[in-house]
Enzyme design. Sequence first.
Site, PDB file in Angstrom:
ATOM      1  N   GLU A 118       3.663 -16.067  -3.099  1.00 50.35           N
ATOM      2  CA  GLU A 118       3.803 -15.105  -2.004  1.00 50.35           C
ATOM      3  C   GLU A 118       3.336 -15.787  -0.722  1.00 50.35           C
ATOM      4  O   GLU A 118       2.181 -16.203  -0.599  1.00 50.35           O
ATOM      5  CB  GLU A 118       2.958 -13.848  -2.271  1.00 50.35           C
ATOM      6  N   LYS A 154      -0.627 -15.020  -3.923  1.00 50.07           N
ATOM      7  CA  LYS A 154      -0.654 -15.564  -2.561  1.00 50.07           C
ATOM      8  C   LYS A 154      -0.858 -17.075  -2.607  1.00 50.07           C
ATOM      9  O   LYS A 154      -1.490 -17.594  -3.527  1.00 50.07           O
ATOM     10  CB  LYS A 154      -1.767 -14.916  -1.741  1.00 50.07           C
ATOM     11  N   GLU A 204      -8.297  -3.391  -2.961  1.00 47.72           N
ATOM     12  CA  GLU A 204      -8.553  -2.754  -1.663  1.00 47.72           C
ATOM     13  C   GLU A 204      -8.354  -1.232  -1.717  1.00 47.72           C
ATOM     14  O   GLU A 204      -7.754  -0.629  -0.836  1.00 47.72           O
ATOM     15  CB  GLU A 204      -7.653  -3.373  -0.591  1.00 47.72           C
ATOM     16  N   ASP A 227      -6.757 -15.220   1.429  1.00 48.38           N
ATOM     17  CA  ASP A 227      -5.858 -14.228   2.033  1.00 48.38           C
ATOM     18  C   ASP A 227      -5.079 -14.797   3.216  1.00 48.38           C
ATOM     19  O   ASP A 227      -5.405 -14.505   4.367  1.00 48.38           O
ATOM     20  CB  ASP A 227      -6.656 -12.999   2.497  1.00 48.38           C
ATOM     21  N   ASN A 263       0.884  -1.172   0.000  1.00 50.49           N
ATOM     22  CA  ASN A 263       0.000   0.000   0.000  1.00 50.49           C
ATOM     23  C   ASN A 263       0.920   1.220   0.000  1.00 50.49           C
ATOM     24  O   ASN A 263       1.112   1.878   1.013  1.00 50.49           O
ATOM     25  CB  ASN A 263      -0.915  -0.009   1.231  1.00 50.49           C
ATOM     26  N   ARG A 319     -15.289 -14.564  -3.470  1.00 49.79           N
ATOM     27  CA  ARG A 319     -13.980 -13.915  -3.447  1.00 49.79           C
ATOM     28  C   ARG A 319     -12.860 -14.886  -3.827  1.00 49.79           C
ATOM     29  O   ARG A 319     -11.861 -14.489  -4.429  1.00 49.79           O
ATOM     30  CB  ARG A 319     -13.726 -13.332  -2.048  1.00 49.79           C
ATOM     31  N   HIS A 344     -11.432 -17.174   7.807  1.00 52.80           N
ATOM     32  CA  HIS A 344     -11.767 -15.741   7.878  1.00 52.80           C
ATOM     33  C   HIS A 344     -12.912 -15.432   8.834  1.00 52.80           C
ATOM     34  O   HIS A 344     -13.813 -14.645   8.515  1.00 52.80           O
ATOM     35  CB  HIS A 344     -12.092 -15.196   6.488  1.00 52.80           C
ATOM     36  N   GLU A 369      -0.078 -12.680  10.560  1.00 50.51           N
ATOM     37  CA  GLU A 369      -1.273 -11.841  10.558  1.00 50.51           C
ATOM     38  C   GLU A 369      -2.505 -12.606  11.019  1.00 50.51           C
ATOM     39  O   GLU A 369      -3.339 -12.074  11.755  1.00 50.51           O
ATOM     40  CB  GLU A 369      -1.511 -11.286   9.152  1.00 50.51           C
ATOM     41  N   LYS A 417       0.814  -3.296  -6.112  1.00 47.74           N
ATOM     42  CA  LYS A 417      -0.546  -3.676  -5.716  1.00 47.74           C
ATOM     43  C   LYS A 417      -1.459  -2.661  -6.395  1.00 47.74           C
ATOM     44  O   LYS A 417      -1.423  -1.476  -6.066  1.00 47.74           O
ATOM     45  CB  LYS A 417      -0.709  -3.636  -4.203  1.00 47.74           C
TER      46      LYS A 417
END
Length: 679
Positions: A365, A338, A270, A343, A189, A314, A499, A371, A266
């Site tokens: 990735e 990823k 998002e 995610d 980001n 998604r 999630h 996280e 990126k």
Amino acid sequence: MNRTVLYILLLFWFSEGYLKAEDGGRLWLRAETTATAQVTTNRKSPTITIAVEELKTQWKGAPVQLVLKRDKELLGLKKDGYIISGDKQKGVTVRSASDTGLLYGAYHLLRLQETQNGSDRLQITESPKYDLRLLNHWDNLNGTIERGYAGHSIWKWDELPEKISPRYKEYARANASIGINGTVLNNVNASPAILTSDYLQKVKVVADILRPYGIKVYLSVNFSSPQILGGLPGSDPLEPTVQQWWRDKAGEIYRLIPDFGGFLVKANSEGQPGPQDYGRTHADGANMLADALKPYGGIVMWRAFVYNPGNEDRARQAYMEFMPLDGKFRENVIVQVKNGPVDFQPREPFSPLFGGMEHTALMPELQVTQEYLGFSNHLVFLAPQWKEFFDSDTYCKGEGSTVTKTTDGTLFPHSLNAIAGVANIGQDINWCGHHFAQANWYAFGRLAWNHALTADEIAEEWLRMTFTQQDGFIIPMKQMMLDSWKTAVNYMMPLGLHHIFAWEHHYGPEPWCDIPGARPDWLPRYYHNADEKGIGFDRTIHGSGAVSQYHSPLREQLNDIETCPEDLLLWFHHVPWDYRMKNSRTLWDELCYRYDAGVQQVREFQKIWDRMESYIDKERFSHVQSRLKIQSRDAVWWKDACLLYFQTYSGKPIPYDIERPVHELDNLKKIKLDMKHHN
């Protein structure tokens, strides 16, 4: 001093006083530097000088020759490959066609010494599986780190270029010792400011420090930089003025940093800007940047982490968006994907892009920072997770077409092959916030170099280099590390759940979360779909159809509830509460037993660790002991929150032979964490 006092002092020294206090700052590079080894070399360079110095001060064996040459045997290896031959007691030769190969060979010798591994007679040939082995730092220019749990960023931008932290060199040395040869310094980001002249001067200083250790620097870039920094009306990748702006910026960078690696992007994800803002494709955007970097040998790493609001599953979106672009990217573009389709969840199937895009280089990735796995509070060794991903069979070219073979050049010989790991490094004195989190940094580097290594081998190496050589410590702690990922999955989200984390952070459970106006795919209900009939996300051909993105026969295996792996059952199926598992339990009971098993295993970890007290220094022992207490409490929190909540749908009792919940659901729903206490 009388004899009795002397005896007491010696007894203390040999029982526990000799375990010197350690803060973890030396990582796995704890070899004594008192050696005076004889090391010779046929060439000189800053990199070879480092290799010589490392061996001179740490190697306790026979003389070592470092030979830089390009003979037929060496030319058969990849650029950083090396050959070690000879005898530890009589003389050792390290040969490579590159300076960095000699450095990696020197670290290999020291690793053998510090792990007490191998015979005296050496005949070792090493060549990296991936050419580019990168860390991605999600570090912001203000010193904060997105999803970082070890303090602030090690990059002190406000002090650069005048003041240079000694940690930069220590960081370079640690990475070189495990074969990492690239680092993206800033968050995906990205702030456009990183491309200003002032910041590029700072980047140059870092690049100069990392270069002798074989590490190139890369930058994440904001796609709107031409508009924001250059004052252009927009950043359309097909607009000649935009293309010229990027060409000029590339020229400026390479004048400062001739070996600059390239850009990570990126885009249109998002809220980040990208080529789709102008009706262009990801390929249009990536190729425009690739053309600007190509004269200098730079590359573009274009992330496939994209998803848009709407009714589409998604997990399907990256595949749907990128598959039509297969073969349309420049040769110096690599699409960074990823490991899973959503995610970085505790457990996911592999992304169907692996084995799907055959005409485009793909770059796995992985997430080293935890996280979704308890931050730096939980002991979770990630090598078993990554090995499951690497060894997954895509079937794209028949049986045996593993993820690694689709990305390391075995099946699709693209000009680029690479791998990235999202770094878990910060300013904490122990670098990673948890002493055992260092093992994930180490494991990423080792697997990026050789994905054929086992999690067992990596765990043992790291334990021996980081703590002690004593089997009384190594054997139980290695098993604890190898069990830790499955344990975390059990107490968080077993059987393919995913999630169901709390809003705004990804630490604790909140499967009931419902934020008015929030996007459905940012809420746990979207993923668990619990109702009176059952639980799970239907991704079969009768549901979202995500199974159709995989090759046969995997597609059919996942689509059938009877053949779908039970560890991913709720990822692909909405399963009735009374469905019979292979062990004859109902789904509801199995869910309960899995959660309880996770809790009980963490408690067993506490017992194992407490028995290790005599083997290591008090400081590190106390730190890990404290974190295991947190992990144990969190495991109970997860178990109670999920089972009590899902029980409101199943209407079934929690099996009476497992531990009773100790919380009330209404009280659990009131928990709101101040995440400052978890960073």
